[in-house]
Design a protein around this motif. Structure first.
Motif, PDB file in Angstrom:
ATOM      1  N   VAL A   1       0.851  -1.173   0.013  1.00 44.30           N
ATOM      2  CA  VAL A   1       0.072   0.011   0.053  1.00 44.30           C
ATOM      3  C   VAL A   1       0.935   1.284   0.204  1.00 44.30           C
ATOM      4  O   VAL A   1       0.509   2.295  -0.695  1.00 44.30           O
ATOM      5  CB  VAL A   1      -1.056  -0.145   1.167  1.00 44.30           C
ATOM      6  N   LEU A   2       2.074   1.218   0.840  1.00 40.15           N
ATOM      7  CA  LEU A   2       2.892   2.326   0.645  1.00 40.15           C
ATOM      8  C   LEU A   2       3.573   2.468  -0.488  1.00 40.15           C
ATOM      9  O   LEU A   2       3.492   3.666  -0.874  1.00 40.15           O
ATOM     10  CB  LEU A   2       3.903   2.008   1.929  1.00 40.15           C
ATOM     11  N   GLU A   3       3.926   1.558  -1.226  1.00 37.33           N
ATOM     12  CA  GLU A   3       4.445   1.608  -2.424  1.00 37.33           C
ATOM     13  C   GLU A   3       3.600   2.572  -3.474  1.00 37.33           C
ATOM     14  O   GLU A   3       4.012   3.231  -4.255  1.00 37.33           O
ATOM     15  CB  GLU A   3       4.773   0.307  -2.958  1.00 37.33           C
ATOM     16  N   GLN A   4       2.413   1.979  -3.313  1.00 38.35           N
ATOM     17  CA  GLN A   4       1.283   2.452  -4.159  1.00 38.35           C
ATOM     18  C   GLN A   4       1.093   4.021  -3.869  1.00 38.35           C
ATOM     19  O   GLN A   4       0.874   4.858  -4.727  1.00 38.35           O
ATOM     20  CB  GLN A   4       0.012   1.652  -4.008  1.00 38.35           C
ATOM     21  N   MET A   5       1.066   4.291  -2.606  1.00 42.37           N
ATOM     22  CA  MET A   5       0.813   5.760  -2.413  1.00 42.37           C
ATOM     23  C   MET A   5       2.063   6.476  -2.866  1.00 42.37           C
ATOM     24  O   MET A   5       1.719   7.636  -3.106  1.00 42.37           O
ATOM     25  CB  MET A   5       0.782   5.894  -0.787  1.00 42.37           C
ATOM     26  N   ILE A   6       3.357   5.944  -2.566  1.00 40.38           N
ATOM     27  CA  ILE A   6       4.240   6.851  -3.539  1.00 40.38           C
ATOM     28  C   ILE A   6       4.248   7.111  -4.746  1.00 40.38           C
ATOM     29  O   ILE A   6       4.433   8.046  -5.318  1.00 40.38           O
ATOM     30  CB  ILE A   6       5.682   5.785  -3.055  1.00 40.38           C
ATOM     31  N   GLN A   7       3.511   6.163  -5.462  1.00 38.64           N
ATOM     32  CA  GLN A   7       3.549   6.098  -6.956  1.00 38.64           C
ATOM     33  C   GLN A   7       2.306   7.244  -7.250  1.00 38.64           C
ATOM     34  O   GLN A   7       2.409   8.265  -8.007  1.00 38.64           O
ATOM     35  CB  GLN A   7       2.902   4.999  -7.535  1.00 38.64           C
ATOM     36  N   PHE A   8       1.472   7.392  -6.240  1.00 40.94           N
ATOM     37  CA  PHE A   8       0.300   8.405  -6.403  1.00 40.94           C
ATOM     38  C   PHE A   8       0.986   9.627  -6.105  1.00 40.94           C
ATOM     39  O   PHE A   8       0.403  10.579  -6.792  1.00 40.94           O
ATOM     40  CB  PHE A   8      -0.941   8.153  -5.411  1.00 40.94           C
ATOM     41  N   LYS A   9       1.675   9.858  -5.234  1.00 42.82           N
ATOM     42  CA  LYS A   9       2.242  11.202  -4.813  1.00 42.82           C
ATOM     43  C   LYS A   9       3.087  11.628  -6.026  1.00 42.82           C
ATOM     44  O   LYS A   9       2.933  12.820  -6.537  1.00 42.82           O
ATOM     45  CB  LYS A   9       3.158  11.118  -3.705  1.00 42.82           C
ATOM     46  N   ALA A  10       3.854  10.640  -6.657  1.00 40.97           N
ATOM     47  CA  ALA A  10       4.708  11.089  -7.750  1.00 40.97           C
ATOM     48  C   ALA A  10       3.614  11.481  -9.064  1.00 40.97           C
ATOM     49  O   ALA A  10       4.076  12.400  -9.595  1.00 40.97           O
ATOM     50  CB  ALA A  10       5.570   9.945  -8.305  1.00 40.97           C
ATOM     51  N   LYS A  11       2.667  10.802  -9.281  1.00 41.68           N
ATOM     52  CA  LYS A  11       1.705  11.140 -10.140  1.00 41.68           C
ATOM     53  C   LYS A  11       1.151  12.746 -10.091  1.00 41.68           C
ATOM     54  O   LYS A  11       0.838  13.200 -11.028  1.00 41.68           O
ATOM     55  CB  LYS A  11       0.725  10.278 -10.320  1.00 41.68           C
ATOM     56  N   GLN A  12       1.066  13.165  -8.647  1.00 38.56           N
ATOM     57  CA  GLN A  12       0.760  14.498  -8.322  1.00 38.56           C
ATOM     58  C   GLN A  12       1.664  15.315  -8.599  1.00 38.56           C
ATOM     59  O   GLN A  12       1.449  16.594  -8.426  1.00 38.56           O
ATOM     60  CB  GLN A  12      -0.025  14.533  -7.174  1.00 38.56           C
ATOM     61  N   GLY A  13       2.867  15.051  -8.709  1.00 41.58           N
ATOM     62  CA  GLY A  13       4.000  15.961  -8.880  1.00 41.58           C
ATOM     63  C   GLY A  13       4.775  16.330  -7.639  1.00 41.58           C
ATOM     64  O   GLY A  13       5.548  16.910  -7.476  1.00 41.58           O
ATOM     65  N   LYS A  14       4.475  15.292  -6.618  1.00 45.24           N
ATOM     66  CA  LYS A  14       4.926  15.428  -5.383  1.00 45.24           C
ATOM     67  C   LYS A  14       6.195  14.631  -5.101  1.00 45.24           C
ATOM     68  O   LYS A  14       6.432  13.689  -4.483  1.00 45.24           O
ATOM     69  CB  LYS A  14       4.068  14.931  -4.029  1.00 45.24           C
ATOM     70  N   ILE A  15       7.311  14.900  -6.131  1.00 40.95           N
ATOM     71  CA  ILE A  15       8.475  14.281  -6.194  1.00 40.95           C
ATOM     72  C   ILE A  15       9.417  14.094  -5.123  1.00 40.95           C
ATOM     73  O   ILE A  15       9.716  12.629  -4.788  1.00 40.95           O
ATOM     74  CB  ILE A  15       9.196  14.707  -7.489  1.00 40.95           C
ATOM     75  N   GLU A  16       9.396  15.241  -4.328  1.00 37.86           N
ATOM     76  CA  GLU A  16      10.337  15.121  -3.093  1.00 37.86           C
ATOM     77  C   GLU A  16       9.770  14.154  -2.166  1.00 37.86           C
ATOM     78  O   GLU A  16      10.502  13.648  -1.205  1.00 37.86           O
ATOM     79  CB  GLU A  16      10.357  16.477  -2.665  1.00 37.86           C
ATOM     80  N   GLU A  17       8.685  14.416  -1.812  1.00 38.20           N
ATOM     81  CA  GLU A  17       7.835  13.461  -0.830  1.00 38.20           C
ATOM     82  C   GLU A  17       8.084  11.905  -1.140  1.00 38.20           C
ATOM     83  O   GLU A  17       8.331  11.180  -0.335  1.00 38.20           O
ATOM     84  CB  GLU A  17       6.256  13.813  -0.651  1.00 38.20           C
ATOM     85  N   ALA A  18       7.662  11.637  -2.706  1.00 37.46           N
ATOM     86  CA  ALA A  18       7.839  10.201  -2.998  1.00 37.46           C
ATOM     87  C   ALA A  18       9.267   9.708  -2.773  1.00 37.46           C
ATOM     88  O   ALA A  18       9.468   8.764  -2.363  1.00 37.46           O
ATOM     89  CB  ALA A  18       7.253  10.236  -4.375  1.00 37.46           C
ATOM     90  N   LEU A  19      10.426  10.622  -3.453  1.00 42.36           N
ATOM     91  CA  LEU A  19      11.723  10.116  -3.032  1.00 42.36           C
ATOM     92  C   LEU A  19      11.924  10.027  -1.592  1.00 42.36           C
ATOM     93  O   LEU A  19      12.860   8.971  -1.417  1.00 42.36           O
ATOM     94  CB  LEU A  19      12.594  11.254  -3.970  1.00 42.36           C
TER      95      LEU A  19
END
Length: 412
Positions: A165-183
């Motif tokens: 689930v955490l992996e998927q949340m990271i991908q959704f953050k990246a899709k929204q442009g929240k790259i720093e949070e995702a990384l």
């Protein structure tokens, strides 16, 4: 009462009778559809559930009627659907593109899974929900759904599944442009799994999504290296993950414009799986798109279509049809070889399919129309292409190119 009044009254009475009969008929049908929907509660077992979903999807017209009635019934107090019934309705609705109803029943099935504290049911319904939100590009809602699930405490097995689930949340953050949070989240996972490969692969995906192609390619190469050195994975599983990673890496190289490196990765994949339709098609297409090795490209793409047909025949696909992307590739390589009439035939076949209603395929068809002197048709197709929903950064870039071509064709 005059004769005219009598006639008018008779007509009014007939109309009322017809209306009353229609209302009664709909009430009866609605009652039957409600009963049919509630009977889904009693279906158990993976195969019977999958079979029922397939059956409902096949009978699209009647199932859509039932879904609308079921959505009304779901608002009753107490809510009458059990987990299996709600889950079947959710998946059937998704199959038939009734997305709002699908989301409603995925929410119901998720609540019911939480009520009985079933980790497997919760993950099953949650996966359906976020997949639907992903398709609809509702990444913010999908991220919130992930967070809600991560905040739950059910049992130890569920805690282990939270990493997915955490992996998927990271991908959704990246899709929204929240790259720093995702990384940042990805780097934390990499620290917890020091020396591992799984979250290195995830970082490669985030970097690719961020448009940091060079860093993404290097990260995917590191993933392949770590996988090759891994002693815990079974050889078959290891090779499967290397194959997946190598294929994604080829796409990153294409985005970098490094076609030779992309071709090298695809050739390595074809060396192990020479009959793989996708690998044949992709190698043929990237060469053709750059006017490279056109004869070899055509052979590869035709082989992709042939092998795909063999697979469909083996699997007994009900609605047999050629892959729209492969038809597009063949049309495109023929266009590059200036065989415009032949190219047009395959591209027209490609756009007949729903999957062929893609901006890139439509752009190719318009280019062929222009090459044949069919400006009016080309303009119509480019306009249609602009109405499609861009699915990727490549599509957004293509959108700009189509706008320029359309303006030039219209003399603007």
């Amino acid at each position: 009462m005059t004769k005219a009044d009598f006639v008018r009254r008779c007509r009014w009475l007939i109309a009322c009778a017809v209306l009353f009969a229609s209302a009664n008929a709909w009430a009866d049908e609605k009652s039957e559809l409600k009963e049919k929907a509630l009977k889904l509660n009693s279906i158990t077992g993976k195969d019977p559930i999958d079979g029922k979903i397939k059956e409902l999807a096949k009978d699209a017209e009647n199932t859509k009627k039932m879904l609308k009635v079921a959505a009304e019934v779901a608002k009753e107090k107490p809510q009458p659907f059990q987990y299996n019934g709600a889950f079947i309705l959710a998946r059937a609705a998704r199959e038939l593109k009734e997305n709002e109803i699908a989301l409603e029943f995925f929410n119901i099935s998720t609540q019911l899974a939480m009520k009985v504290k079933s980790a497997s049911k919760l993950l099953e319904s949650f996966d359906g929900k976020i997949s639907l939100l992903y398709e609809q590009k509702k990444f913010d809602e999908a991220e919130k759904a992930c967070q809600e699930l991560l905040d739950l405490e059910i049992d130890p097995k569920f805690e282990e599944a939270k990493i997915i689930v955490l992996e998927q949340m990271i991908q959704f953050k990246a899709k929204q442009g929240k790259i720093e949070e995702a990384l940042k989240l990805t780097d934390n996972l990499m620290k917890l799994d020091e020396g591992g490969w799984y979250f290195v692969r995830l970082k490669g995906w985030v970097l690719h999504e961020a448009g940091k192609y060079k860093e993404s390619a290097e990260t995917y190469l590191d993933t392949i290296k770590k996988l090759s050195e891994n002693k815990r994975l079974k050889e078959e599983e290891k090779e499967r993950w290397i194959e997946r990673t190598r294929y994604i890496l080829s796409s990153v190289y294409v985005d970098m414009g490094q076609i030779d490196q992309a071709a090298e990765q695809l050739q390595m994949l074809l060396k192990k799986k020479p009959d793989h339709p996708t690998y044949n098609n992709d190698l043929g297409y990237i060469w053709a798109d750059r006017n490279m090795n056109l004869d070899e490209s055509e052979k590869l793409i035709r082989k992709a279509l042939e092998e795909d047909r063999k697979q469909r025949k083996k699997e007994g696909v009900e609605k047999d049809k050629d892959n729209a992307a492969y038809l597009d590739s063949l049309g495109w390589v023929l266009f590059k070889k200036k065989q415009y009439a032949e190219a047009k035939k395959y591209l027209l076949d490609a756009v007949k399919d729903e999957d062929g209603q893609h901006i890139e395929i439509l752009d190719h068809l318009a280019d062929v129309h222009m090459a044949l002197g069919e400006k009016k048709e080309a303009i119509a197709v480019w306009k249609k292409a602009l109405d499609t929903e861009p699915a990727s950064k490549r599509d957004l870039k293509r959108l700009e190119e189509v706008q320029k071509k359309l303006k030039a064709a219209e003399g603007k």
